[in-house]
Write a protein that holds these residues in place. Structure first.
Motif, short mmCIF file in Angstrom:
data_model
loop_
_atom_site.label_atom_id
_atom_site.label_comp_id
_atom_site.label_asym_id
_atom_site.label_seq_id
_atom_site.Cartn_x
_atom_site.Cartn_y
_atom_site.Cartn_z
N THR A 189 -8.26 8.84 -4.59
CA THR A 189 -7.11 9.73 -4.36
C THR A 189 -5.81 8.95 -4.21
O THR A 189 -4.72 9.52 -4.39
N GLY A 190 -5.89 7.68 -3.87
CA GLY A 190 -4.68 6.87 -3.76
C GLY A 190 -4.02 6.62 -5.10
O GLY A 190 -2.84 6.25 -5.17
N TYR A 191 -4.78 6.83 -6.19
CA TYR A 191 -4.26 6.57 -7.53
C TYR A 191 -4.48 7.75 -8.49
O TYR A 191 -4.26 7.62 -9.69
N GLY A 192 -4.92 8.88 -7.96
CA GLY A 192 -5.13 10.06 -8.79
C GLY A 192 -6.37 10.00 -9.65
O GLY A 192 -6.55 10.82 -10.57
N MET A 193 -7.30 9.07 -9.36
CA MET A 193 -8.46 8.89 -10.24
C MET A 193 -9.51 9.98 -10.08
O MET A 193 -10.42 10.08 -10.91
N GLN A 194 -9.41 10.81 -9.04
CA GLN A 194 -10.33 11.94 -8.91
C GLN A 194 -10.13 12.93 -10.06
O GLN A 194 -11.01 13.74 -10.34
N LEU A 223 0.82 -1.20 0.00
CA LEU A 223 0.00 0.00 0.00
C LEU A 223 0.86 1.26 0.00
O LEU A 223 1.94 1.29 0.60
N SER A 224 0.35 2.31 -0.62
CA SER A 224 0.99 3.61 -0.47
C SER A 224 0.60 4.17 0.89
O SER A 224 -0.42 3.77 1.47
N THR A 225 1.37 5.10 1.40
CA THR A 225 1.07 5.68 2.70
C THR A 225 -0.16 6.59 2.64
O THR A 225 -0.65 7.02 3.68
N THR A 283 -2.14 0.50 -10.41
CA THR A 283 -1.12 1.53 -10.58
C THR A 283 -0.97 1.98 -12.03
O THR A 283 -0.43 3.04 -12.30
N GLU A 284 -1.46 1.17 -12.98
CA GLU A 284 -1.35 1.50 -14.40
C GLU A 284 -2.64 2.10 -14.96
O GLU A 284 -2.70 2.50 -16.13
N ASN A 293 4.39 0.79 0.18
CA ASN A 293 4.51 1.07 -1.25
C ASN A 293 5.42 0.07 -1.98
O ASN A 293 6.17 0.45 -2.88
N GLN A 294 5.37 -1.22 -1.59
CA GLN A 294 6.17 -2.28 -2.20
C GLN A 294 7.68 -2.02 -2.09
O GLN A 294 8.46 -2.53 -2.89
#
Length: 377
Positions: free
Chosen positions: A240-245, A49-51, A218-219, A82-83
């Motif tokens: 928001t974790g992936y910028g999809m907003q 997970l990202s922080t 992530t892609e 974040n892996q």
């Protein structure tokens, strides 16, 4: 991991005498350390997970902080997000070879070959929310209901693999979100091309005529922006974790397309090396944090939704589409449950018993499913 050599044992005793012992939390010791021990236990935790992820902010990070505080520093977490340490889907191997002590989470739903029953939380529903699903999932993990051969869900999925697991909050419900494409008719639905995060979503997509594409989350941002597909089955709370907003401007919330769930996991060997009083603290802190983590997802979804609507995004419900589309979606839910059950049963798994248990737990917490699913027995 290697057992203590005689030289290591002598060194350990000399360090104890000096009052400066630090113990790894892995499987270095075969027996549980006594509750009176002052040794520091350092546990290595790895997360894909990202922080900024709601799971991390709402559950894993505060859980670690709570455990460290309650144990007065006897437990210390060395964590990687974040892996940074272990790639997603390699956590099980890392646990087994001692590279890490805790997988946060263990991505069971990305691994249906080894964890087939865990997919059940992704079965589509008519109505549910994060708190309903999270409470149902917590009850599932604690359940003593025997699915087959006298074994519970946890025993069937994790016991034979030597794993100790805790429930985590589920994600918010998955919905259909797109860029520049709306859903008003059954034909609109059948023209959609969506990223499918799990096998259950692929089953649902096929049953309603949606084209699905498997791709890591992530892609997704770049792929949708270059027109590779229209959108995704996704949770609004996780945008928001992936910028999809910045991408999605239409969302259909008419059906609940499942709740993604993961597991906090250790090996039994590592777990048994931890003093019992610390085990109790870790478990208590986990179950106390679960509803708090669910609320983080719900609060986040509300904020993201309001911001998206302010920027012109549209959110529609079941009543906003025509009758034919509604019937297609409900039939798709029913067919997905049926197909999932039949596939598991065909592979020797208690698919029907698992599905009915999950249905009952969700309904007990306030969720709803189609009548055909309620009639399963």
């Amino acid at each position: 991991m290697k057992k203590w050599s005689l030289g290591s044992v002598l060194l350990m005793f000399s360090l104890i005498a000096a009052g400066c012992v630090e113990q790894s939390g892995g499987a270095d010791s075969e027996d549980s350390v006594s509750a009176e021990s002052d040794e520091k236990i350092v546990l290595t935790l790895s997360s894909g997970l990202s922080t900024a992820n709601g799971w991390w902010e709402g559950y894993f990070k505060p859980w670690m902080e709570e455990v460290e505080e309650r144990t007065d520093g006897r437990v210390e977490f060395e964590y990687y997000a974040n892996q940074e340490l272990i790639p997603i889907n390699e956590e099980l191997q890392a646990l087994e070879n001692g590279a890490i002590d805790i997988a946060a989470p263990l991505w069971t739903q990305y691994d249906p070959q080894r964890f087939p029953l865990s997919e059940v939380t992704m079965l589509p529903l008519l109505e549910s929310d994060t708190m309903i699903a999270t409470k149902a999932y917590g009850e599932l993990v604690k359940s003593d209901h025997e699915l087959a051969d006298g074994k519970t869900f946890v025993e069937m999925e994790f016991g034979d693999r030597g794993l100790k697991v805790f429930a985590t909050p589920t994600t918010a419900e998955y919905v259909i979100s797109t860029k520049d494409v709306t859903l008003d008719t059954a034909d609109d639905l059948k023209k959609l091309s969506l990223r499918s995060p799990t096998r259950v979503h692929e089953i649902f997509a096929n049953n309603v005529g949606i084209s699905s594409i498997s791709m890591p989350s992530t892609e997704m941002f770049d792929a949708i922006n270059r027109g590779a597909f229209h959108g995704s089955f996704f949770s609004v709370a996780d945008w928001t974790g992936y910028g999809m907003q910045e991408v999605f401007n239409y969302t259909f919330e008419g059906v609940n397309l499942g709740h993604f769930a993961g597991m906090w996991a250790m090996t039994e060997e590592t777990w048994n090396s931890i003093p019992e009083d610390i085990q109790e603290i870790m478990e208590e802190a986990s179950y106390e944090q679960i509803p708090k983590g669910a609320q983080v997802w719900m609060d986040r979804a509300e904020v993201i939704r309001k911001e998206a609507e302010a920027n012109g995004a549209v959110f529609e419900k079941m009543d906003d589409v025509d009758e034919e589309t509604q019937q297609l979606l409900v039939q798709g839910i029913e067919d997905t449950w049926t197909e999932w059950i039949e596939e598991l049963e065909g592979n020797g798994q208690p698919g029907k018993e698992m599905a009915m248990l999950w249905r009952d737990l969700v309904v007990e917490q306030g969720g709803t499913v189609p009548e055909a699913i309620m009639d399963l027995e």
